[in-house]
Scaffold this active site. Structure first.
Site, PDB file in Angstrom:
ATOM      1  N   MET A 269       0.707  -1.276  -0.021  1.00 47.72           N
ATOM      2  CA  MET A 269      -0.076   0.127   0.202  1.00 47.72           C
ATOM      3  C   MET A 269       0.995   1.225   0.027  1.00 47.72           C
ATOM      4  O   MET A 269       1.099   1.924   0.844  1.00 47.72           O
ATOM      5  CB  MET A 269      -1.002   0.217   1.154  1.00 47.72           C
ATOM      6  CG  MET A 269      -1.996  -1.276   1.219  1.00 47.72           C
ATOM      7  SD  MET A 269      -3.012  -1.153  -0.110  1.00 47.72           S
ATOM      8  CE  MET A 269      -2.661  -2.384  -1.178  1.00 47.72           C
ATOM      9  N   HIS A 270       1.495   1.443  -1.259  1.00 51.03           N
ATOM     10  CA  HIS A 270       2.521   2.589  -1.210  1.00 51.03           C
ATOM     11  C   HIS A 270       1.971   3.802  -0.762  1.00 51.03           C
ATOM     12  O   HIS A 270       2.207   4.438   0.056  1.00 51.03           O
ATOM     13  CB  HIS A 270       2.899   2.694  -2.632  1.00 51.03           C
ATOM     14  CG  HIS A 270       3.815   1.541  -2.941  1.00 51.03           C
ATOM     15  ND1 HIS A 270       5.034   1.179  -2.676  1.00 51.03           N
ATOM     16  CD2 HIS A 270       3.405   0.662  -3.821  1.00 51.03           C
ATOM     17  CE1 HIS A 270       5.489   0.062  -3.145  1.00 51.03           C
ATOM     18  NE2 HIS A 270       4.595  -0.401  -3.871  1.00 51.03           N
TER      19      HIS A 270
END
EC number: 3.2.-.-
Length: 304
Positions: A232-233
């Protein structure tokens, strides 16, 4: 008191999770969204952002931004997010439209109207932010800080050294990093650790309608897998706003390489102070992964 923020984004599947957190985290007050070309074209990122706002019935103004980088040809990440940027879920039709002015002017106008300095959050290429800072320098005192998802103190993800959001418009990133505004950089050093586990991903369809939608999108997301976990950058930038205690930061001098044959788009992070230059960025270097995962679960449980 809720923290007022403006969000610049290029949805993008992990952007969708970040947008959900920005809207529904009780600590945040999302007042403006802007789009930029990045993961896919700006027409597609704008369409995707409007679909998400309609899905959540969120009355947040949105302005379409830059279609191309400042000086070079565009690149995208359709191989990671699909050709539409958010493949896998059929959103209902709507009649929402973006504002009639470019993103950087919408940010300028909203900053000048705000009763206090505002935190800018950029989770795509930095083209809109560079246009704001270069064309409207009078806005700088009204920016509390800029929190970005981008860069890396180590390896890259689209070249050996460069992270995609910076590599997509290195000249814009260089302009922003030289601007003198306060910057927090959540780069690959932390975002590669920000993994949602397969066990948690399997619970999403039973969580709520948002969980069902995200689960459908995640089946088309190529930053990890449903079997090994998904990175989940972009969500890390939102997480830092709410839970800075989960991150280990270090003030560093950071510059962006714009010329190198093999290194264009690299964020040169002077961790050890070798260059003798004053720090201009707070660089996130480590993440409390379990704490991050717990926070994500808590926030997504609040989303309808």
């Amino acid at each position: 008191m809720r923290l007022p923020i403006f969000l610049d984004t290029d949805p993008g599947i992990d952007d969708a999770v970040a947008i959900a957190a920005a809207i529904f985290a009780p600590e945040l007050d999302l007042q403006l969204m802007t789009t930029v070309a990045g993961n896919v074209s700006v027409e597609k990122t704008t369409r995707n952002a409007l679909q998400l706002l309609h899905f959540w019935n969120a009355e947040i103004p949105l302005a379409q931004g830059a279609a191309v980088p400042l000086v070079r040809a565009p690149r995208d990440a359709a191989s990671v997010h699909g050709e539409s940027g958010m493949a896998g879920y059929d959103f209902v039709e709507h009649n929402r439209k973006p504002l009639g002015i470019p993103a950087f002017l919408a940010i300028r106008d909203a900053l000048m109207r705000a009763p206090e300095p505002v935190t800018l959050v950029a989770i795509g290429p930095l083209t809109n932010i560079a246009l704001l800072l270069s064309q409207c320098p009078e806005c700088k005192p009204y920016i509390r800080r800029l929190v970005i998802m981008g860069g890396s103190a180590g390896r890259g993800n689209c070249t050996p050294n460069a992270e995609f959001n910076i590599a997509a418009d290195p000249e814009a990133a260089a302009c922003v990093f030289r601007s003198g505004i306060e910057i927090v950089m959540c780069g690959l050093d932390v975002t590669n650790q920000a993994i949602l586990t397969p066990d948690y991903l399997a619970t999403l369809p039973e969580l709520n309608r948002t969980g069902k939608m995200l689960h459908a999108l995640f089946s088309h997301y190529r930053s990890g897998s449903m079997q090994s976990g998904l990175r989940m950058h972009d969500l890390c930038a939102i997480a830092w706003l709410v839970r800075p205690d989960l991150f280990t930061l270090k003030p560093c001098f950071v510059a962006v390489e714009t010329q190198g044959e093999f290194t264009s788009g690299t964020t040169v992070v002077d961790i050890d102070g070798c260059l003798g230059k004053p720090a201009n960025v707070q660089v996130a270097l480590d993440l409390n992964v379990k704490g991050f995962q717990q926070w994500v679960a808590e926030v997504l449980a609040l989303v309808p």
